[in-house]
Design a protein around this motif. Structure first.
Motif, PDB file in Angstrom:
ATOM      1  N   LYS A 220     -39.156 -10.432 141.789  1.00 21.60           N
ATOM      2  CA  LYS A 220     -39.444 -11.703 140.797  1.00 21.60           C
ATOM      3  C   LYS A 220     -38.878 -11.144 139.376  1.00 21.60           C
ATOM      4  N   THR A 221     -39.382 -10.002 139.020  1.00 19.24           N
ATOM      5  CA  THR A 221     -39.262  -9.684 137.821  1.00 19.24           C
ATOM      6  C   THR A 221     -37.872  -8.931 137.351  1.00 19.24           C
ATOM      7  N   PHE A 222     -37.440  -8.368 138.332  1.00 20.94           N
ATOM      8  CA  PHE A 222     -36.008  -7.585 137.722  1.00 20.94           C
ATOM      9  C   PHE A 222     -34.788  -8.178 138.376  1.00 20.94           C
ATOM     10  N   PRO A 223     -33.761  -8.530 137.402  1.00 24.96           N
ATOM     11  CA  PRO A 223     -32.511  -9.114 137.994  1.00 24.96           C
ATOM     12  C   PRO A 223     -31.486  -8.246 138.580  1.00 24.96           C
ATOM     13  N   VAL A 224     -31.778  -7.994 140.128  1.00 24.18           N
ATOM     14  CA  VAL A 224     -30.882  -7.426 140.809  1.00 24.18           C
ATOM     15  C   VAL A 224     -29.925  -8.139 141.727  1.00 24.18           C
ATOM     16  N   ASP A 225     -28.727  -7.453 142.019  1.00 23.93           N
ATOM     17  CA  ASP A 225     -27.696  -7.944 142.984  1.00 23.93           C
ATOM     18  C   ASP A 225     -28.043  -7.683 144.471  1.00 23.93           C
ATOM     19  N   TYR A 226     -28.733  -6.370 144.742  1.00 25.10           N
ATOM     20  CA  TYR A 226     -28.724  -6.026 146.037  1.00 25.10           C
ATOM     21  C   TYR A 226     -30.339  -5.694 146.256  1.00 25.10           C
ATOM     22  N   VAL A 227     -30.907  -5.984 147.477  1.00 26.69           N
ATOM     23  CA  VAL A 227     -32.346  -5.452 148.101  1.00 26.69           C
ATOM     24  C   VAL A 227     -32.067  -4.526 149.080  1.00 26.69           C
ATOM     25  N   LYS A 228     -32.179  -3.273 148.869  1.00 26.46           N
ATOM     26  CA  LYS A 228     -32.262  -2.219 149.921  1.00 26.46           C
ATOM     27  C   LYS A 228     -33.531  -2.158 150.809  1.00 26.46           C
ATOM     28  N   ILE A 229     -33.382  -2.572 152.022  1.00 26.70           N
ATOM     29  CA  ILE A 229     -34.550  -2.555 152.877  1.00 26.70           C
ATOM     30  C   ILE A 229     -34.947  -1.241 153.155  1.00 26.70           C
ATOM     31  N   ASP A 230     -36.215  -0.942 153.240  1.00 29.56           N
ATOM     32  CA  ASP A 230     -36.614   0.511 153.069  1.00 29.56           C
ATOM     33  C   ASP A 230     -36.185   0.866 154.665  1.00 29.56           C
ATOM     34  N   GLY A 231     -36.162   2.187 154.632  1.00 29.09           N
ATOM     35  CA  GLY A 231     -35.648   2.882 156.082  1.00 29.09           C
ATOM     36  C   GLY A 231     -36.881   2.702 157.173  1.00 29.09           C
ATOM     37  N   GLN A 232     -38.101   2.661 156.728  1.00 28.53           N
ATOM     38  CA  GLN A 232     -39.098   2.812 157.834  1.00 28.53           C
ATOM     39  C   GLN A 232     -39.065   1.411 158.587  1.00 28.53           C
ATOM     40  N   PHE A 233     -38.516   0.218 157.935  1.00 30.12           N
ATOM     41  CA  PHE A 233     -38.518  -0.950 158.844  1.00 30.12           C
ATOM     42  C   PHE A 233     -37.212  -0.946 159.823  1.00 30.12           C
ATOM     43  N   VAL A 234     -36.510  -0.081 159.676  1.00 29.51           N
ATOM     44  CA  VAL A 234     -34.953  -0.135 160.278  1.00 29.51           C
ATOM     45  C   VAL A 234     -35.048   0.999 161.312  1.00 29.51           C
ATOM     46  N   ARG A 235     -35.398   2.109 160.941  1.00 27.69           N
ATOM     47  CA  ARG A 235     -35.218   3.609 161.975  1.00 27.69           C
ATOM     48  C   ARG A 235     -35.555   2.914 163.542  1.00 27.69           C
ATOM     49  N   ASN A 236     -36.508   2.103 163.641  1.00 23.35           N
ATOM     50  CA  ASN A 236     -36.899   1.634 165.122  1.00 23.35           C
ATOM     51  C   ASN A 236     -36.644   0.320 165.480  1.00 23.35           C
ATOM     52  N   LEU A 237     -35.678  -0.299 164.544  1.00 24.46           N
ATOM     53  CA  LEU A 237     -35.575  -1.767 164.554  1.00 24.46           C
ATOM     54  C   LEU A 237     -35.418  -2.359 166.270  1.00 24.46           C
ATOM     55  N   ASP A 238     -34.522  -1.465 166.949  1.00 24.34           N
ATOM     56  CA  ASP A 238     -34.133  -2.374 168.090  1.00 24.34           C
ATOM     57  C   ASP A 238     -35.176  -2.307 169.220  1.00 24.34           C
ATOM     58  N   ASN A 239     -36.481  -1.521 169.232  1.00 26.84           N
ATOM     59  CA  ASN A 239     -37.220  -1.881 170.045  1.00 26.84           C
ATOM     60  C   ASN A 239     -38.663  -1.991 169.190  1.00 26.84           C
ATOM     61  N   ASN A 240     -38.704  -2.372 168.105  1.00 24.80           N
ATOM     62  CA  ASN A 240     -40.235  -2.769 167.199  1.00 24.80           C
ATOM     63  C   ASN A 240     -39.938  -4.051 166.724  1.00 24.80           C
ATOM     64  N   GLU A 241     -40.675  -5.139 167.742  1.00 17.69           N
ATOM     65  CA  GLU A 241     -40.523  -6.577 167.096  1.00 17.69           C
ATOM     66  C   GLU A 241     -41.118  -6.906 165.851  1.00 17.69           C
ATOM     67  N   THR A 242     -42.088  -6.019 165.507  1.00 15.84           N
ATOM     68  CA  THR A 242     -42.740  -6.382 164.286  1.00 15.84           C
ATOM     69  C   THR A 242     -41.787  -5.993 163.099  1.00 15.84           C
ATOM     70  N   ASP A 243     -40.865  -4.772 163.217  1.00 15.75           N
ATOM     71  CA  ASP A 243     -39.942  -4.431 162.231  1.00 15.75           C
ATOM     72  C   ASP A 243     -38.724  -5.938 162.332  1.00 15.75           C
ATOM     73  N   GLN A 244     -38.430  -6.249 163.614  1.00 18.78           N
ATOM     74  CA  GLN A 244     -37.473  -7.309 163.558  1.00 18.78           C
ATOM     75  C   GLN A 244     -37.897  -8.484 162.601  1.00 18.78           C
ATOM     76  N   ILE A 245     -39.102  -8.731 162.963  1.00 16.64           N
ATOM     77  CA  ILE A 245     -39.560 -10.113 162.219  1.00 16.64           C
ATOM     78  C   ILE A 245     -39.789  -9.854 160.674  1.00 16.64           C
ATOM     79  N   LEU A 246     -40.200  -8.667 160.125  1.00 16.82           N
ATOM     80  CA  LEU A 246     -40.144  -8.212 158.876  1.00 16.82           C
ATOM     81  C   LEU A 246     -38.953  -8.240 158.360  1.00 16.82           C
TER      82      LEU A 246
END
Ligand code: C2E
Ligand code: CA
Ligand code: CA
Length: 319
Positions: A220-246
């Motif tokens: 909300k505060t900083f005018p940015v062009d990109y959002v980089k999703i933290d690696g902890q949500f990505v690393r196990n994405l294919d078998n973790n449903e919570t990560d997929q939802i997030l």
């Protein structure tokens, strides 16, 4: 601050004992004053302090003697496998020529007031790198990490502006990555500085998104062009449903705010496909290429073909 003689059998000089007493006293003050603190070798704070003292001259020497160097990791468009830009990552040359990663020395540099010199070194060297590329690579652009301290010094803007003018590098070829922990100090000054750097034509990315507790506040505060999703949500994405939802919800929010999303730690082709399916715009990780001193992109052709193909191949072995 108290230190006991019995804990100090290995000491060489009485001065060291006084130093321990003083360190214990400092920790008592840091922890709220009006306290008594006994020096303890195993204290994390003591260890950290010792580490800091060890690293400071090494970092100073590295800056002075150019023992720092940059490596580049491709960030890839998930819709077609094309390289969008490269993230610039810092390395230090060790005594035996090995590359020391920034997690070893950046936190120390932050604590010991050396980080601003590092930030400026990285900015100047990254722009020099672009300026030195042959003309057929004139569309290559870079993402540069900045520490939070960078925005507390007014000379950052000047350094970027001067360097761009001197080298004739187009400001649109630079994105600056900021993290939540980085910007914490002074919101207003940071936002002002970001706006001024954006006026030059540079872009910004919010790094490690979702890793902290105030991610949305930062968005909300900083005018940015990109959002980089933290690696902890990505690393196990294919078998973790919570990560997929997030990840889905981050993509939706970023998209509605008009920002592009980048997923880091894309380690396998199946994760790349999953991210593409969810609608993440860009990916970065070992599946596309490790950080390297050269802008080599030949090795990711097979993945580009995969991302382009209509029928999903899900097995690593099939590539
Ligand atoms: P970051 O900005 O989040 O950078 C991503 C880190 O993830 C990099 O580590 C990169 O090598 C690593 N990485 C990339 N792909 C993968 C993957 O598929 N799997 C895994 N497990 N890791 C991957 P690195 O280079 O060690 O940098 C660590 C952190 O140090 C960076 O995190 C950034 O916060 C900081 N840093 C790096 N370069 C600079 C710099 O020039 N200036 C400042 N201020 N900070 C820097
Ligand atoms: Ca980064
Ligand atoms: Ca990150």
């Amino acid at each position: 601050g108290i230190t006991a003689l019995e804990n100090s059998s290995h000491l060489q000089h009485p001065g060291e004992m006084i130093l321990h007493g003083r360190q214990a006293c400092n920790f008592a003050k840091i922890n709220g004053r009006d306290k008594i603190r006994l020096y303890n070798e195993d204290d994390i704070a003591v260890k950290e302090r010792r580490r800091d003292i060890y690293w400071v001259p090494i970092i100073r020497k590295a800056l002075r003697e150019n023992d720092l160097f940059l490596v580049f990791q491709p960030v890839v468009q998930l819709n077609n496998g094309d390289i969008s830009h490269y993230e610039v990552l810092l390395r230090m040359r060790g005594e035996d020529g090995e590359a020391i990663t920034p997690d070893q020395f950046i936190p120390v540099a932050e604590r010991m007031g050396l980080i601003h010199a590092i930030d400026l070194w990285v900015v100047e060297n990254a722009i020099d790198f672009l300026a030195a590329l042959p003309s057929y690579l004139s569309r290559v652009s870079l993402a540069i990490n900045l520490s939070g301290a960078a925005f507390q010094y007014p000379d950052l803007l000047q350094v970027i502006r001067d360097k761009l003018e001197l080298t004739w590098v187009d400001a649109g070829r630079l994105t600056f990555e900021i993290t939540e922990t980085a910007a914490v100090d002074n919101f207003e000054r940071t936002r002002d500085m970001i706006n001024k750097i954006r006026e030059l034509g540079c872009k910004f990315a919010l790094d490690d998104f979702g890793a902290g507790f105030c991610s949305f506040n930062y968005l909300k505060t900083f005018p940015v062009d990109y959002v980089k999703i933290d690696g902890q949500f990505v690393r196990n994405l294919d078998n973790n449903e919570t990560d997929q939802i997030l990840v889905k919800s981050m993509v939706e929010i970023a998209g509605k705010l008009g920002k592009r999303t980048i997923a880091e730690f894309v380690e396998t082709p199946s994760i790349a496909l999953k991210l593409k399916e969810i609608g993440v715009n860009l990916g970065q990780g070992y599946a596309f290429g490790k950080p390297d001193r050269n802008l080599l992109d030949g090795h990711q052709v097979s993945l580009a073909i995969l991302l382009n193909s209509q029928k999903p191949l899900l097995n690593n072995d099939e590539i």
